[in-house]
Structure formats: C-alpha cells, structure tokens
Design a protein around this motif. Sequence first.
Motif, mmCIF file in Angstrom:
data_model
loop_
_atom_site.group_PDB
_atom_site.id
_atom_site.type_symbol
_atom_site.label_atom_id
_atom_site.label_comp_id
_atom_site.label_asym_id
_atom_site.label_seq_id
_atom_site.Cartn_x
_atom_site.Cartn_y
_atom_site.Cartn_z
ATOM 1 N N PRO A 33 44.335 114.556 71.705
ATOM 2 C CA PRO A 33 44.859 114.120 70.398
ATOM 3 C C PRO A 33 44.697 112.615 70.257
ATOM 4 O O PRO A 33 44.761 111.890 71.257
ATOM 5 N N THR A 48 56.616 117.293 75.990
ATOM 6 C CA THR A 48 56.703 116.336 77.101
ATOM 7 C C THR A 48 56.972 114.908 76.614
ATOM 8 O O THR A 48 56.778 113.952 77.363
ATOM 9 N N ALA A 50 55.291 113.092 74.695
ATOM 10 C CA ALA A 50 54.084 112.251 74.738
ATOM 11 C C ALA A 50 53.798 111.599 73.389
ATOM 12 O O ALA A 50 52.960 110.717 73.301
ATOM 13 N N LEU A 51 54.482 112.059 72.336
ATOM 14 C CA LEU A 51 54.254 111.490 71.008
ATOM 15 C C LEU A 51 55.414 110.585 70.622
ATOM 16 O O LEU A 51 56.586 110.943 70.805
ATOM 17 N N VAL A 60 50.062 108.244 71.201
ATOM 18 C CA VAL A 60 50.004 109.317 72.186
ATOM 19 C C VAL A 60 50.067 108.714 73.589
ATOM 20 O O VAL A 60 49.277 107.836 73.927
ATOM 21 N N TRP A 82 41.901 115.424 66.830
ATOM 22 C CA TRP A 82 41.540 115.407 68.246
ATOM 23 C C TRP A 82 40.142 114.834 68.389
ATOM 24 O O TRP A 82 39.295 115.021 67.520
HETATM 25 S S1 SF4 Z 1 50.539 115.222 72.648
HETATM 26 FE FE1 SF4 Z 1 52.256 116.623 73.177
HETATM 27 S S2 SF4 Z 1 52.109 118.250 71.613
HETATM 28 FE FE2 SF4 Z 1 50.127 117.207 71.614
HETATM 29 S S3 SF4 Z 1 48.837 118.373 73.044
HETATM 30 FE FE3 SF4 Z 1 49.786 116.665 74.199
HETATM 31 S S4 SF4 Z 1 51.630 117.575 75.110
HETATM 32 FE FE4 SF4 Z 1 51.004 118.967 73.445
#
Ligand code: SF4
Length: 250
Positions: A33, A48, A50-51, A60, A82
């Motif tokens: 992403p 997780t 991550a955002l 990210v 992505w």
């Molecule tokens: S940024 Fe978070 S929601 Fe997006 S693919 Fe990675 S782990 Fe999954």
Amino acid sequence: MSRWVLTGLKTGTKTTQYPREQEPRAGVSPGLPITGGAEGRTPEICPTAALNIVEGQIAVDYRRCIHCFRCARSSQSAPLDWQPGYEWAARKADESVLDSVTFGRSLNVLVVDAGDCGSCLSETAQLSGPYYNIHRLGFFITPTPRNADVLLVVGPVTDQMRAALKKAYDAMPTPRRVVAAGVCALSGGIFGPSLATGEGAGDVVPVDVEVPGCPPPPLAILHGLLVAVGRKPPAAMASPNTINNVEATP
Ligand code: SF4
C-alpha cells in the motif's frame, strides 16, 4: 550441461532476468500500500496499526504492514492504492558506513531463522531454486558464520534465539552486513514485543538493511542483498515509518 539447464530446456522454465532487467511477470509480488489522502479512509481498519494520519495523509508503517489487504478491499474505508513492485529494501545503517566497505562479486549469506512462522524462510529458500538462482550472481547460502559476509535474519527473534543470533553475528568475519527480512525481523510483527519476543533483529544485532513484507517475496529479499553490497540503490526512507519507494530506479 547441468541438470537445471536440461530441465529448463525441456519444461520451458527460465531464470528471472532480475537484476539486469525488471521482472515483468504477474504474481511475483503482492505489492505494498502507498501513502494517500486521508479523505474517506479509516486507519483503524488496519489490524497492526500500520496506518496513521500524518499531515492530512495516510502514512504506512512498512515495518508493521502484514499484507492483509484490508486497506485495499475493506468496505468500511476507501481503498488505498498499491504499488506492484518489489524493490522495497531500505538502508537502516548510515550510508557512509555502508559505502565505506566494498565487497567482491561473490557473497556468502548465512540465514538465521530467529523464530519465524515459516513463510519468510520459505520465500528465502526460493532464492536458490532455478527461477531466482542467486548463484548466477555469485551469491551462496552458507551454514557457517565464519564463511559468511551477510547475516540474513528472519523472524521476530524469540528469547530462545537471542543468544544464538548474537553468537552467529560475533563469529562472522568483518566486514559484515546484516539484512533483516520480513516485518517480524523489523519490528516483532504480529508476535512482538511480547513475553516471548523482542522488537525484531535490531534488538540483538546492528541491522544495515531492512526488507519489509509479510512475507517479502524472493525478489524483495534479493533486492535487500543487492542493496547490502551496493549493487542496487535502496528504497528511499521518507520518514522513520514510511518508505517512499513507488519505483526504486535500477
Ligand atoms: S497497511 Fe494494514 S490494512 Fe493495509 S495491508 Fe498492511 S496490515 Fe493490512
């Protein structure tokens, strides 16, 4: 003629042209992403964390992204874009330190499974197969730390593996490099920090190159090895948490 060449001629299987050329085949990478506008997007959907929203943009954290695809497919949030590449490896060590050492064309890599779930190790094992065939680049997997130039760490480094990882690093001759591959080795991933693991390989050994991904595909790991020895440029770190590598230049 080697058996691999004969098998290749019979079956049509061929070795990738990477790093001489970019790999065009679909399916060699799940992609990552990329940063985008925050409007209509909900960072909380990421399992997780991550955002995050930074200055009105979705940032990210590639050290925590586990490729669950929720940010691409969830109905509760506008999808993030992505990028389809695989040149994700970024330098963690000071560039001047990395540039001050020159390796020859040949490289021995010691892989240490520091408690991984099996997926990063499985992707790493592909590197010696006929398709990725790292031997053509002068890269070899070695079981012996005393022969190794690069320590490739996968897994979050469980408490039981800390001493073994440190011993392996200490037994390697200098100059040496450490490549951490996969989010577990970068941050502990979904396992750490916890009662059984720390926050990745950086807790135990000095990491030079980080390869995000869960798991990183073989070409991303190969890019990490090439970055470690200065044969490919790294992905640029836009912030401590964000790699802005939509396309790293060959
Ligand atoms: S940024 Fe978070 S929601 Fe997006 S693919 Fe990675 S782990 Fe999954």
